[in-house]
Scaffold this motif. Structure first.
Motif, short mmCIF file in Angstrom:
data_model
loop_
_atom_site.label_atom_id
_atom_site.label_comp_id
_atom_site.label_asym_id
_atom_site.label_seq_id
_atom_site.Cartn_x
_atom_site.Cartn_y
_atom_site.Cartn_z
N UNK A 185 0.68 -1.21 0.11
CA UNK A 185 0.13 -0.02 -0.03
C UNK A 185 0.94 1.22 -0.13
N UNK A 186 1.98 1.31 0.61
CA UNK A 186 2.94 2.43 1.00
C UNK A 186 3.39 2.76 -0.49
N UNK A 187 3.96 1.61 -1.28
CA UNK A 187 4.63 1.66 -2.56
C UNK A 187 3.96 2.30 -3.52
N UNK A 188 2.45 1.62 -3.52
CA UNK A 188 1.35 1.91 -4.48
C UNK A 188 1.08 3.54 -4.54
N UNK A 189 1.20 4.12 -3.10
CA UNK A 189 0.99 5.65 -3.15
C UNK A 189 1.93 6.49 -3.82
N UNK A 190 3.09 5.78 -4.01
CA UNK A 190 3.91 6.66 -5.07
C UNK A 190 4.00 6.34 -6.38
N UNK A 191 2.80 5.53 -6.85
CA UNK A 191 3.08 5.08 -8.17
C UNK A 191 1.75 5.10 -8.88
N UNK A 192 1.57 5.62 -10.04
CA UNK A 192 0.51 5.30 -10.97
C UNK A 192 0.67 4.53 -12.07
N UNK A 193 -0.23 3.71 -12.43
CA UNK A 193 -0.26 2.78 -13.42
C UNK A 193 -1.41 2.97 -14.53
#
Length: 243
Positions: free
Chosen positions: A70-78
């Motif tokens: 969840x923390x990593x995905x907050x920094x990522x747009x896909x």
């Protein structure tokens, strides 16, 4: 920054990814090239947490996508290869739903949605349900959804597929703007001219492994080719690749 370290993935007897390692840096656009079935989408899906690697590690801004998803995905747009929209929601609802999952307020959602709608030319269909959208319209909505929470890192799997000329130009301008803002952009494509024009570095994937990881000029010079397309074909035909 997006980091792949020794990523491996097997589907039965097929090794889709074999010890894939590369870095996509902040303030740069990194392109991923490869023939169909080369392992590009498999690698990207491991990077954004849809597939679990059999070996290796994927990190977003130093955050392990497996350990702190969840923390990593907050920094990522896909933007995945298949847009995956909710057909019974409007374009606006699709975008804002994903923004709400990232904890955005109603005011933030409205402001950001308006900005993306204008940038991608979506005003005419923002209130229409996604069912029946053209491929180009679906890609635009999926891209806006990926960018709605203003991520520092963006992964796009063949983003120009199905877009018209003006939408492609707008997308290129947006990617360059993201780069200028110091963000990390990683995208796969089959369009050599697009990669050559936009990318600071290129990662060539073949048979599930990295065959080249360098600037466009370096890949051309090391292969002795006049164009990226010629260099790409030479690299694919060389079992040792281009280091």
């Amino acid at each position: 920054m997006i980091e792949a370290t020794g990523l491996s993935k097997r589907f039965g007897s097929i090794e889709a990814a074999k010890d894939v390692s590369f870095v996509a840096r902040d303030g740069e656009i990194t392109g991923m090239l490869g023939a169909n079935g080369a392992g590009k989408s498999t690698c990207l899906r491991m990077l954004y947490g849809v597939l679990t690697p059999d070996g290796g590690k994927a990190c977003i801004d130093g955050i392990d996508i497996r350990g702190e998803t969840s923390k990593a995905r907050a920094h990522l747009g896909v933007l995945p290869h298949a847009a995956g929209l909710y057909n019974n929601l409007t374009a606006r609802e699709n975008i804002q739903y994903f923004g709400s999952l990232h904890g955005m307020s109603a005011q933030q959602l409205n402001s950001r949605t308006a900005e993306l709608s204008q940038a991608l030319g979506m005003e005419a269909f923002m209130e229409r349900r996604a069912k029946g959208f053209s491929q180009g319209q679906r890609i635009k909505v999926a891209l806006a959804r990926a960018l709605v929470h203003d991520p520092g890192n963006v992964v796009l799997d063949e983003p120009t597929n199905g877009l018209d000329v003006m939408a492609i130009r707008n997308l290129r301008d947006m990617l360059l703007a993201l780069k200028q803002e110091g963000r990390c952009v990683l995208f796969s494509s089959h369009v050599m001219q697009e990669v050559a024009a936009l990318c600071d570095r290129v990662v060539i994937i073949g048979h599930g492994r990295v065959l080249a990881d360098a600037t466009v000029q370096e890949i051309r010079e090391r292969s002795g080719a006049a164009t990226l397309e010629e260099a790409f074909l030479q690299v694919l035909g060389d079992p040792e690749g281009v280091s």
